[in-house]
Enzyme design. Structure first.
Site, PDB file in Angstrom:
ATOM      1  N   GLU A  65     -40.077  58.567  -7.438  1.00 39.91           N
ATOM      2  CA  GLU A  65     -39.802  59.178  -6.138  1.00 39.91           C
ATOM      3  C   GLU A  65     -38.317  59.085  -5.818  1.00 39.91           C
ATOM      4  O   GLU A  65     -37.693  60.052  -5.348  1.00 39.91           O
ATOM      5  CB  GLU A  65     -40.615  58.480  -5.052  1.00 39.91           C
ATOM      6  N   ASP A  69     -36.032  62.399  -5.534  1.00 41.48           N
ATOM      7  CA  ASP A  69     -35.320  62.695  -4.291  1.00 41.48           C
ATOM      8  C   ASP A  69     -33.899  63.178  -4.590  1.00 41.48           C
ATOM      9  O   ASP A  69     -33.428  64.165  -4.016  1.00 41.48           O
ATOM     10  CB  ASP A  69     -35.297  61.447  -3.414  1.00 41.48           C
ATOM     11  N   ASN A 133     -44.052  62.021  -0.852  1.00 43.26           N
ATOM     12  CA  ASN A 133     -43.552  61.061  -1.832  1.00 43.26           C
ATOM     13  C   ASN A 133     -43.974  61.447  -3.244  1.00 43.26           C
ATOM     14  O   ASN A 133     -43.190  61.353  -4.197  1.00 43.26           O
ATOM     15  CB  ASN A 133     -44.073  59.657  -1.505  1.00 43.26           C
ATOM     16  N   GLU A 136     -41.905  64.304  -4.644  1.00 40.52           N
ATOM     17  CA  GLU A 136     -40.623  63.854  -5.200  1.00 40.52           C
ATOM     18  C   GLU A 136     -40.816  63.134  -6.523  1.00 40.52           C
ATOM     19  O   GLU A 136     -40.003  63.287  -7.448  1.00 40.52           O
ATOM     20  CB  GLU A 136     -39.918  62.951  -4.196  1.00 40.52           C
TER      21      GLU A 136
END
Length: 254
Positions: A65, A69, A133, A136
């Site tokens: 994650e 991101d 989440n 990502e």
């Protein structure tokens, strides 16, 4: 058609080497991204929840994650930079925020049904942001499994298309932020006063009043201070926007 044949042959070959659970995960992810995956371990990790362990650090989605991101942010930043050559830094930042904000990522993750791919169960309450989440973490896994260019192509052609991005152009993500920006340009003082209130059913709520200079514009209640402020700001926006145009022409980027 050639790509579909290649994927079908690839999956048939992999089925012999994967467990039934891993094959299902591989097949479903391939359907989503349009490419055969190579390292099933990455996707297994991308959809694994954190569990208590006294002996070792269990692999879970959080590291992917974190990576996803950053990768997603880079892809979107480059796309916006190329798509809006006359836009200033402020507009590009606002557009990026609309795309990668938690609410929008949660929506994307939910629409893809990513929570259905979770590899393990958890006794704890799942986060309301889990879908975003996982979105990502999926991007992070794709980046490591394939490469940046392929990951970028998948994001912009299948996961978050330019047409979807364009829909967000006129979307207001935060009324509080919008009012703050407007008040700073107008050199006006806007402030929020929030107090706790006990309702008749003994539930605690927060009431926020929005003040513009010495005039109280609006108020709203909600279960958290943040939600109450945003709701009050939204009401203040509609009230003030009737008197004077707060929202600038969205096409006026420069």
């Amino acid at each position: 058609m050639e790509l579909q044949k290649y994927i079908s042959k690839f999956l048939a070959k992999r089925k012999k080497n994967l467990s039934e659970k891993d094959y299902h995960l591989s097949n479903e992810i391939t359907k989503i991204i349009g490419y055969p995956i190579h390292n099933i371990n990455l996707y297994r990790e991308a959809f694994s929840l954190k569990t208590p362990s006294k002996f070792k650090q269990n692999n879970n989605y959080e590291r992917l994650e974190f990576l996803g991101d950053s990768v997603l942010g880079t892809i979107i930043s480059c796309h916006l930079f190329a798509t809006y050559p006359n836009a200033n830094e402020g507009y590009l930042t606002q557009m990026k925020s609309k795309i990668v904000n938690r609410k929008n990522l949660n929506k994307l993750g939910t629409e893809l049904g990513l929570a259905n791919f979770l590899q393990n169960e958890s006794n704890t309450t799942l986060s309301e942001n889990l879908a975003g989440n996982l979105f990502e973490s999926l991007v992070g896994a794709i980046y490591l499994d394939l490469d940046y260019d392929t990951c970028k192509k998948i994001v912009l052609e299948r996961l978050l298309t330019p047409s979807e991005i364009n829909k967000l152009e006129n979307k207001i993500v935060s009324y509080k932020g919008l009012l703050l920006e407007w008040s700073q340009k107008k050199k006006l003082c806007i402030r929020y006063e929030t107090v706790e209130e006990m309702q008749g059913n003994k539930n605690l709520v927060f009431r926020t009043h929005v003040w513009l200079e010495e005039e109280r514009i609006s108020n709203a209640t909600d279960t958290s201070k943040k939600k109450a402020e945003e709701k009050a700001a939204q009401r203040a926006f509609y009230i003030l926007n009737k008197k004077q145009c707060i929202l600038e022409n969205p096409k006026d980027h420069t």
